[in-house]
Structure formats: structure tokens, C-alpha cells
Write a protein that holds these residues in place. Structure first.
Motif, PDB file in Angstrom:
ATOM      1  N   ASP A  77      98.963 105.503  82.037  1.00 49.86           N
ATOM      2  CA  ASP A  77     100.302 105.522  81.436  1.00 49.86           C
ATOM      3  C   ASP A  77     101.663 105.735  82.069  1.00 49.86           C
ATOM      4  O   ASP A  77     102.694 105.978  81.794  1.00 49.86           O
ATOM      5  CB  ASP A  77     100.049 105.352  79.581  1.00 49.86           C
ATOM      6  CG  ASP A  77      99.843 106.907  79.503  1.00 49.86           C
ATOM      7  OD1 ASP A  77      98.604 107.523  79.643  1.00 49.86           O
ATOM      8  OD2 ASP A  77     100.648 107.432  78.981  1.00 49.86           O
ATOM      9  N   GLN A 134     111.882 108.923  80.743  1.00 46.79           N
ATOM     10  CA  GLN A 134     110.458 108.634  79.520  1.00 46.79           C
ATOM     11  C   GLN A 134     111.012 108.650  78.304  1.00 46.79           C
ATOM     12  O   GLN A 134     110.894 108.184  77.121  1.00 46.79           O
ATOM     13  CB  GLN A 134     109.438 108.795  79.777  1.00 46.79           C
ATOM     14  CG  GLN A 134     109.008 107.872  80.939  1.00 46.79           C
ATOM     15  CD  GLN A 134     107.233 108.064  81.719  1.00 46.79           C
ATOM     16  OE1 GLN A 134     107.221 109.628  82.311  1.00 46.79           O
ATOM     17  NE2 GLN A 134     106.367 107.519  82.372  1.00 46.79           N
ATOM     18  N   GLN A 169      91.845 105.169  78.032  1.00 49.73           N
ATOM     19  CA  GLN A 169      91.895 104.787  79.305  1.00 49.73           C
ATOM     20  C   GLN A 169      91.169 104.908  80.428  1.00 49.73           C
ATOM     21  O   GLN A 169      91.300 104.395  81.079  1.00 49.73           O
ATOM     22  CB  GLN A 169      93.505 105.627  79.151  1.00 49.73           C
ATOM     23  CG  GLN A 169      93.858 105.357  80.159  1.00 49.73           C
ATOM     24  CD  GLN A 169      95.731 105.616  79.947  1.00 49.73           C
ATOM     25  OE1 GLN A 169      96.312 105.043  80.566  1.00 49.73           O
ATOM     26  NE2 GLN A 169      95.642 106.469  79.384  1.00 49.73           N
ATOM     27  N   ASN A 208      97.184 101.158  80.308  1.00 49.99           N
ATOM     28  CA  ASN A 208      98.735 101.676  79.006  1.00 49.99           C
ATOM     29  C   ASN A 208      97.812 101.926  78.177  1.00 49.99           C
ATOM     30  O   ASN A 208      96.879 101.276  77.211  1.00 49.99           O
ATOM     31  CB  ASN A 208      99.906 100.776  78.782  1.00 49.99           C
ATOM     32  CG  ASN A 208     101.441 101.421  77.978  1.00 49.99           C
ATOM     33  OD1 ASN A 208     101.384 102.780  78.107  1.00 49.99           O
ATOM     34  ND2 ASN A 208     101.757 100.407  77.399  1.00 49.99           N
ATOM     35  N   PHE A 247     103.960 103.910  83.946  1.00 53.62           N
ATOM     36  CA  PHE A 247     103.921 102.426  83.378  1.00 53.62           C
ATOM     37  C   PHE A 247     105.477 102.730  82.535  1.00 53.62           C
ATOM     38  O   PHE A 247     106.443 103.059  82.139  1.00 53.62           O
ATOM     39  CB  PHE A 247     103.374 102.551  82.276  1.00 53.62           C
ATOM     40  CG  PHE A 247     103.335 100.787  82.042  1.00 53.62           C
ATOM     41  CD1 PHE A 247     103.559 100.040  82.810  1.00 53.62           C
ATOM     42  CD2 PHE A 247     103.616 100.986  80.149  1.00 53.62           C
ATOM     43  CE1 PHE A 247     104.255  98.467  82.639  1.00 53.62           C
ATOM     44  CE2 PHE A 247     104.172  99.561  80.128  1.00 53.62           C
ATOM     45  CZ  PHE A 247     104.265  98.444  80.305  1.00 53.62           C
ATOM     46  N   ALA A 293     108.400 102.324  78.626  1.00 54.82           N
ATOM     47  CA  ALA A 293     106.770 102.165  78.516  1.00 54.82           C
ATOM     48  C   ALA A 293     106.178 103.071  76.988  1.00 54.82           C
ATOM     49  O   ALA A 293     105.459 102.519  76.064  1.00 54.82           O
ATOM     50  CB  ALA A 293     106.316 103.392  79.183  1.00 54.82           C
ATOM     51  N   TYR A 294     106.968 103.793  76.835  1.00 53.84           N
ATOM     52  CA  TYR A 294     107.074 104.831  74.880  1.00 53.84           C
ATOM     53  C   TYR A 294     108.008 104.035  74.280  1.00 53.84           C
ATOM     54  O   TYR A 294     107.118 104.961  73.251  1.00 53.84           O
ATOM     55  CB  TYR A 294     106.640 106.128  75.525  1.00 53.84           C
ATOM     56  CG  TYR A 294     105.890 106.666  76.606  1.00 53.84           C
ATOM     57  CD1 TYR A 294     104.237 106.306  76.563  1.00 53.84           C
ATOM     58  CD2 TYR A 294     105.897 107.171  77.190  1.00 53.84           C
ATOM     59  CE1 TYR A 294     103.937 106.370  77.334  1.00 53.84           C
ATOM     60  CE2 TYR A 294     105.194 108.000  78.395  1.00 53.84           C
ATOM     61  CZ  TYR A 294     103.849 107.343  78.644  1.00 53.84           C
ATOM     62  OH  TYR A 294     102.935 107.495  80.017  1.00 53.84           O
TER      63      TYR A 294
END
Length: 380
Positions: A255, A45, A153, A278, A258, A305-306
Motif C-alpha cells: 500500500d 500521502q 496484506q 491496499n 498506492f 490512498a489514505y
């Protein structure tokens, strides 16, 4: 296309290249700092975030000098997802007078102590993805966040689980970090308000590998849903071992799960029909993000994801530097007072009085045939 793998040795060499750049040592520079976990179990990530930041810098450099006479440079540091290392990285960035803004961190437990250091130094801090609501409630005027928060979220996950999955009995797990406990608590509050049953709430430790005893203990409770608030290394093991012990019911998380690595570590078979939320909608469905998607995938492969959030945060930091037009921390921070309707990847980006993004969509995804598939989004 599989994610491109980078060994720790290659990763450190890559960071050195970022620091050295390609120009002579006498050329004056202005720097934007970047911090994320670039080694260890959350490195996938962190690397995705770094790639997003790097692409933003490349695009900025193609647009011309942000400050006339200065070369723009990214100073990337590794916090190892450890709050102590995050503080050390923050102090290093603050001590470097060429650094006029910082983009980071990934984990809220790292962002919390580091943010105080940036605040004391008057350094613009644009956070890509740390979603704990308490970060912006510290009242730091140098703090801006490019993503939605866990008080959005968690409730979105609870509503989806009850309405779409028809779950009523949940067992909550979190990784006892600032992020994990905060997200789990927000989910639980909304779940109870909706009339759902909470069978229990326990913590696990980051780095643990064997969750079979815990999951076996949950079998007699017959939860409709396990909700885990934590990161993908532990989430993948929970998913895999849940299948191995024969614990039925849905598995859902936030998230932090994810990431394609979750599916590979858990195995596609065990991860099938896992649900994750997410801190934004599906980047691939946004017209405003198509140029980014194409450029990123051509340069680095599949978007993480980020990745988009790090790109967005870095572009915002560059905007402030370009607006200030000088290599001065106070001027760069003051430029953020003019920030309005920034044409970002997720639409027109604006911040509220706390520095939180006014783009507050929460995306919900499921695993199908070994990949994440967008299901729906909730807006706030």
C-alpha cells in the motif's frame, strides 16, 4: 483531475490556519490531534490524510457540538516520516491538555515509538493506516487501528502473484523500515508456504535515488517478480530504473506504493501493469462511501490512498468524544468500550481485543493507462 499541489510555505500557512481557527481566543476548545508527514517526499500521502481528517471535522462540526460549550478543533503536526520527529509531535500533543484524542501516524516506524507516549498519557489513539501487526501486539488499550494489517496484506499479495500472475521466482526488496521489513517478511512466509522460490531479499534506504546497479545485478537471476515493500518515492524510481536496465518480469508492492505520485514519478509507460495491494478494498465501489467520495472530491480533488482511512479514524475519535460528552481524556478513552457496529465508510466497523479492525479486506490494483485500476479483493 490532477492532485492540487501545495508548496511547503503554503502548507505551513495552512497548518497555522488549522491551529488558529476562525473564532475568538477566549472561546474554549477541545482538540483532536493529527500527525503525518506534511513536508518532504511523503507529503502527498500526508496531505491526503490531512484532507480526510479535515473533512471529518467539518462534518462533525456540522452535526453540532461534540462537547457542549466547546469548539472542536484539529491540531495538525508534521512528523516528516521521521521517528524522532514523531516522538516530538507526540510529546507536544500529550502536553496540550486540550487534546483528548489523536489520529496518526502514517509510517509504522513513527507510530511505534509515538504509541508508547500516547499510551502512557492515557490518550485515545486511533491509527488510520500504520499496518505493522506488532503495533497492536504491544497490548496498549488506548490503541485502535482503522485498516487491515500486513499479516493479511503480505499473504494476499503472494497468493495473487502466484495464482493470477503465474509467478514462481521472486526477488524481495524492502526499505528496511518497520513497515517495509514487516510486509516483506509476511509476503516471504506465505510465498515459501505456497512453494515459490525466493531468489534473494535485500534492503534499500529511504532517500536513495540510484537503484540501477542493484537492478542490473538481478538480471541474470531472471525473477518472474520483484516485490518491493516500501513507499512510493523509492518504488517509483525502482520501477523506472527497472525498465531502463531492461529487467523483465512483474513489479508488485504494498500500500505504500498506492499513490498517483508513483505513476507520475515512474512515468506511466514504466508503471503500466505494476501491481499494488491496499489495506482495504476499492472505496469507490462501496455504497457506504459514496457520500464521502462526492464530498471529498468536491472539496479537495481526487481521493488519495489514505484519505478515507484518515476520515474514518477521525470520525471514530469524534464519536468517542461525543459519546463521552466531556473534555476529559479518561472519559473519551472509556467511551470506546461502548464502540460497536459503527457505520463507517467500509461497512460496520468493529475492533478486536487488540484494537485491530475486523474489516480485513485487501484490495489489489494495477496501473492501466496512467491510473490505478481495481482488480480484485481478498477477504479474511
Amino acid at each position: 483531475m490532477p492532485r492540487k499541489k501545495i508548496s511547503d510555505c503554503h502548507r505551513l500557512f495552512f497548518l497555522l490556519l488549522l491551529l488558529v481557527g476562525g473564532c475568538g481566543p477566549s472561546e474554549p476548545v477541545v482538540k483532536i490531534g493529527f500527525v503525518a508527514p506534511l513536508t518532504g517526499d511523503q507529503a502527498p500521502q500526508g496531505e491526503d490524510m490531512l484532507h480526510g481528517a479535515q473533512l471529518a471535522m467539518e462534518h462533525a462540526q456540522a452535526e453540532g457540538a461534540a462537547v457542549p460549550g466547546y469548539r472542536l478543533e484539529l491540531l495538525a503536526l508534521d512528523d516528516q516520516r521521521n521517528p524522532t520527529q514523531a516522538v516530538a509531535a507526540a510529546k507536544r500533543l500529550v502536553a496540550d491538555r486540550d487534546v483528548v484524542a489523536v489520529v496518526g501516524h502514517l509510517n509504522s516506524s513513527c507510530t511505534m515509538p509515538a504509541s508508547a507516549i500516547y499510551h502512557e498519557a492515557g490518550l485515545l489513539h486511533v491509527n488510520p493506516v500504520s499496518s505493522n501487526p506488532q503495533l497492536s501486539r504491544q497490548g496498549f488499550k488506548n490503541f485502535f487501528r482503522a485498516c487491515a494489517t500486513d499479516d493479511l496484506q503480505g499473504p494476499a499479495a503472494a497468493v495473487f502473484a502466484q495464482q493470477a500472475l503465474r509467478a514462481q521466482r521472486v526477488f524481495l526488496l524492502d526499505d528496511m523500515t518497520t513497515y517495509g521489513r514487516g510486509l516483506a517478511d509476511e509476503f516471504e512466509k506465505k510465498w515459501r508456504a505456497l512453494g515459490g522460490d525466493v531468489l534473494g531479499h535485500e534492503g534499500v534506504t529511504q532517500g536513495d535515488k540510484d537503484f540501477a546497479p542493484l537492478l542490473t545485478k538481478l538480471k541474470p537471476l531472471s525473477p518472474d517478480l520483484i516485490f518491493f515493500a516500501g513507499m512510493f518515492p523509492e518504488g517509483a524510481l525502482l520501477i523506472k530504473q527497472k525498465a531502463e536496465v531492461g529487467l523483465p518480469g512483474f513489479f508488485m508492492g504494498g500500500d505504500g506504493l498506492f499513490d498517483p505520485a508513483l505513476i507520475n514519478l515512474a512515468t506511466p509507460q514504466a508503471a503500466e501493469r505494476v501491481y499494488v495491494t491496499n489495506i482495504g478494498t476499492d472505496i469507490r465501489q462501496l455504497p457506504s462511501a459514496q457520500a464521502f467520495v462526492q464530498a471529498y472530491e468536491a472539496r479537495f480533488g481526487p481521493i488519495g490512498a489514505y484519505s478515507a482511512y484518515a476520515y474514518e479514524a477521525t470520525r471514530i475519535a469524534v464519536w468517542a468524544l461525543r459519546t463521552a460528552g466531556v473534555k476529559d481524556r479518561a472519559a473519551v478513552l472509556a467511551a470506546m468500550q461502548q464502540f460497536k457496529d459503527f457505520p463507517g465508510l467500509f461497512g460496520l466497523q468493529n475492533f478486536d481485543a487488540r484494537g485491530d479492525s475486523l474489516i480485513r479486506d485487501i484490495g489489489i490494483f494495477t496501473v492501466k493507462d496512467g491510473a490505478f485500476q481495481f482488480v480484485t479483493a481478498s477477504s479474511h
